[in-house]
Design a protein around this motif. Structure first.
Motif: not given
Ligand code: SF4
Ligand code: SF4
Lengths: 433, 393
Positions: A328-331, A349-358, B11-15
């Motif tokens: 799962g996406p949390m663990t 199996v989850i394929v999901k985009p990486v969200i980038e940010g500062l 892999f999930l973030r509220a932010s």
């Protein structure tokens, strides 16, 4: 503070990605790879390259640790022992079996006469021989739970599946509702309990609709809706809600055993047909998958074949900008190479985009401590870990972290706080030895 | 086969959502300052202009002063980053750094803590102390021990108050000519008269209603309880701060002041109300006692912090020679944020078993002793004058 009550957090489920399409069977892959690792047990291969194996034949064991047994999931020839990617994030040895598409069954797979007269001991033995493990992700051998000395009055079937994206349990239950009730009933007998409670998420009314028609035949079973929050599917949270009791170590202290719904369905087959654990449901989903779906597949199937069945990745997917997550996406765990095989605990199996940010630094807002279902204070555990202060780590109960991921999820500064707590927990375990 | 990105669960973030995260919280913090800024502009600019005591251009001075505070802080941080960060001195690099440093906030708060007629060079000096000494030297946002704005204010307050007063100080052009004020703020009146007397403390400034609305003399941002409450409400609704920190803090000051009043022979509710509405209690309660970085992190820590803060505010205000206890007590307690965090975290996990119970006992014991001490001493304050008691402790 004084009345610690687990609240949980609402997280957008993203389950619709894969909920609509029904559970598809994919039972005959050309090759399967049976990993020689289960949970923390390294297994010994019981077959050699060149051996012919039948479906359900024992191919690997570990008798020292809780008598783990793993079975062939297709019939055919053992062609190699080779390394594959495993959901634990490591490469492990696996037995490669080339499918001969004959589906020859081993002798022990046959209909059980007189299922109703099986005793508690016989049922537990079946569990052990069938190599049934917790399919919800823990992978703990189920028979151990049932060998408890404690008085059990309720078996709780965990059909909550609280992690976002995941739908494999949902699909498995709605496809085999009667098997679920049967398996749960056998579990109840194996525990000498008098009651079964099936906990499901309140917004999954399809589960209720699927199971309800069979309920008159199973008067000892009760459906129990839980809130749509994370981690509603955490054992302790469910037990607290169902029994209003809590416990420190094992649920048995509260007189209950908790099992995942997929485990119960698998157990029904193990009792009635003597089929061991050789297949499981799995969701292939995420924004990076063209047509997400859930599948019922033999253990050892290559995930890449399932991704093909889903139409592959979305057009123009840049893998370095996506996570390939086992679980799962949390663990779950990020897998670097998409060459994973299905093992007993892999539900998705989850394929999901990486969200980038500062992101800024931790600002000490305390939200992580507010949401922690184990009532820990992650920021302090992090500091104690950085100072290698083992005494403080134990004062802060770092060992009680269930690595649910909520603290990192909620953190407004994107701090890797779950990882820090997990490290603290590790240090405490090592230091305490 | 393809090579995928790494990363850590979850892999999930509220932010990752646009509408959640520290940046959003900090933006909310600035929005919450708006009612306060607008009120003080009205009171010290528009109203004075309407009274005919200043010109049209001067009307904008309070607003300019406050925005200047924010601007100077941002500039100073920018310069600091430029000087210390040798690798990337491009404008873009500096802007990126500043975007996660929220430097305007200490500047704005600092300006709001200062009197209207603070000379600009004093503001610049205070901003330097606040952003460079108070924040950047410690390692920037998230690492500072002291509330930056408060540090700047306290240093200036202890060293340059005379300069500020000479320049016109707290009183705007309309207030300066009101005879009944006699050149003193309500707290100044208490310090100089030493009496709990409605006619001395409240009546010269109107009624308690004026205290609540904020039409009394005082530093730019602190006078209007009403405007501050609007800001606080917004912060609570947006889940930036917890409601109980300000409530417990103000409640403690209120309760202790009430008892002190009663001990001195006047049990009227006007005195505790005067006590919380004068000086910086309300402003500190909403905007500084809740500041996440420099106050405790977990719930229990916040509760203890607010209680201690209340006791110390009263102690420093009524016992000892400081006219204003709020800033001193906050700066003083900032030092204890880390230990409070640590001990309350243990209490949270171990509850009343060892060592949680022990820590809990120590903290509550300390709190009670301090409270009782404060009451005893403050009850006497109007007969026996004990100088600098705050510093002796
Ligand atoms: S990961 Fe551990 S510390 Fe973080 S919220 Fe979950 S249980 Fe608490
Ligand atoms: S780790 Fe994140 S959630 Fe926890 S106190 Fe720091 S900023 Fe807040």
């Amino acid at each position: 503070m004084i009345f610690q009550k687990i609240k949980g957090v609402f997280i957008d489920g993203k389950k619709d990605l894969c909920k609509k399409s029904p559970l598809k069977e994919y039972l005959s892959p050309k090759y399967v790879y049976i990993p020689l690792l289960q949970r923390t047990s390294n297994l010994k291969a019981e077959v050699k390259v060149g051996d012919e194996v039948k479906v359900g034949q024992v191919v690997a064991t570990n008798e020292q640790q809780m008598n783990v047994r793993v079975h062939a999931s297709v019939s055919g020839k053992v062609t190699a022992i080779k390394k594959v990617w495993h959901s634990s994030g490591k490469m492990v040895d696996a037995i490669e079996i080339e499918n001969n598409f004959q589906n020859q069954l081993t002798e022990s797979i046959k209909r059980e006469e007189n299922v109703d007269s099986l005793t508690r001991e016989q049922l537990i033995k079946k569990m052990e021989l069938a190599g049934i493990t917790g399919l919800g992700g823990a992978g703990f051998p189920t028979h151990i739970k049932y060998k408890t000395k404690a008085k059990i009055d309720t078996v709780i079937i965990n059909a909550v599946e609280c992690e976002p994206y995941l739908t494999c349990d949902y699909h498995f239950i709605t496809t085999y509702p009667e098997k679920l009730l049967k398996g749960a009933t056998y579990m109840m007998k194996a525990a000498d309990a008098t009651k079964v409670v099936i906990a499901y998420k309140i917004n999954n009314k399809q589960i209720r609709e699927a199971v309800q028609p069979f309920l008159p035949k199973f008067p000892h079973v009760e459906l129990f809706p839980v809130k749509n929050v994370y981690p509603a599917g955490w054992e302790k949270f469910i037990v607290e809600q169902v029994t209003k009791k809590t416990y420190n170590g094992l649920p048995a202290e509260a007189g209950v055993i908790v099992n995942n719904s997929a485990t119960a369905i698998t157990f029904a087959d193990a009792v009635e047909m003597n089929i061991p654990l050789i297949a499981r449901p799995i969701s292939i989903t995420g924004e990076g998958i063209k047509k997400p779906g859930s599948f019922y597949v033999p253990i050892g199937t290559k995930v890449s074949e399932l991704v093909e069945l889903c139409g592959g990745y979305v057009e123009g997917l840049d893998p370095l900008k996506y996570n390939y997550i086992a679980g799962g996406p949390m663990t779950g765990r990020a897998i670097f190479i998409d060459d994973l095989v299905v093992n007993d605990t892999l539900g998705a199996v989850i394929v999901k985009p990486v969200i980038e940010g500062l992101h800024p630094e931790c600002l000490g807002c305390g939200k992580c401590a507010d949401v922690c279902p184990a009532f820990l204070t992650p920021t302090e555990i992090k500091k104690a870990f950085e100072r290698k202060d083992i005494k403080l780590l134990s004062d802060l109960n770092a060992n009680k972290c269930v690595e649910c991921g909520l603290c990192s999820y909620i953190c407004p500064s994107h701090v890797e706080i779950t990882e820090a707590v997990a490290k603290g927990k590790d240090l405490l375990r090592k230091g305490a030895k | 086969m393809a090579r995928f990105a790494g990363g850590k669960a979850p892999f999930l973030r509220a932010s990752d959502e646009k509408d959640y995260g520290t940046k959003v919280m900090m933006k909310d913090f600035m929005i919450a300052l708006l009612p306060v800024i607008l009120f003080t502009w009205y009171k010290n600019g528009i109203q004075v202009y309407l009274d005919g005591n200043i010109g049209l251009l001067e009307m904008f001075y309070p607003l300019v002063f406050i925005l200047l505070g924010g601007f100077i802080s941002v500039m100073m941080e920018g310069i600091f980053v430029f000087v210390t960060n040798k690798e990337d001195r491009s404008l873009k690099g500096i802007m990126t750094k500043l975007s996660v440093s929220f430097s305007a906030i200490p500047g704005l708060i600092l300006a709001l803590l200062l009197p209207l007629y603070t000379p600009i060079w004093v503001l610049i000096f205070a901003a330097f102390i606040a952003t460079i000494i108070g924040k950047m030297i410690f390692g920037g946002f998230g690492h500072n021990i002291f509330n930056p704005a408060l540090l700047g204010y306290t240093v200036v307050g202890f060293t340059l108050m005379g300069v500020i007063n000479n320049a016109g100080g707290l009183f705007n052009a309309s207030e300066a000519i009101i005879d009944s004020y006699a050149g003193a703020t309500p707290l100044g009146a208490l310090a100089s008269s030493g009496q709990i007397n409605y006619d001395i403390l409240v009546a010269p400034y109107g009624s308690l209603w004026d205290f609540f609305i904020g039409t009394i003399p005082g530093a730019l941002g602190e006078t209007s309880a009403l405007a501050i409450m609007f800001g606080g409400l917004y912060l609570v609704i947006r889940k930036v701060i917890k409601w109980y920190t300000p409530v417990i803090y103000v409640g403690t000051v209120f309760g202790l002041s009430w008892i002190i009043g009663a001990l001195s022979g006047d049990a009227g509710l006007w005195f505790p109300a005067y006590s919380v509405f004068s000086g910086g209690v309300m402003f500190a309660a909403v905007f500084m006692a809740t500041e996440p970085v420099t106050t405790p992190t977990n719930i229990l820590g916040k509760v203890f912090f607010a209680l201690f803060l209340g006791v110390f505010t009263v102690l420093f205000r009524f016992v000892g020679s400081l006219p204003e206890g709020v800033a001193t007590s906050l700066i003083f307690l900032n030092i204890f944020t880390l230990p409070i965090d640590k001990f309350t975290a243990v209490i949270r996990t171990k509850r009343f078993t060892k060592p949680g119970g022990l820590y809990f006992g120590i903290l509550t014991g300390l709190l009670l002793v301090l409270a009782v001490y404060t009451l005893v001493k403050a009850g006497n304050m109007y007969t026996v004058y004990i100088p600098y008691l705050g510093w002796v402790i």
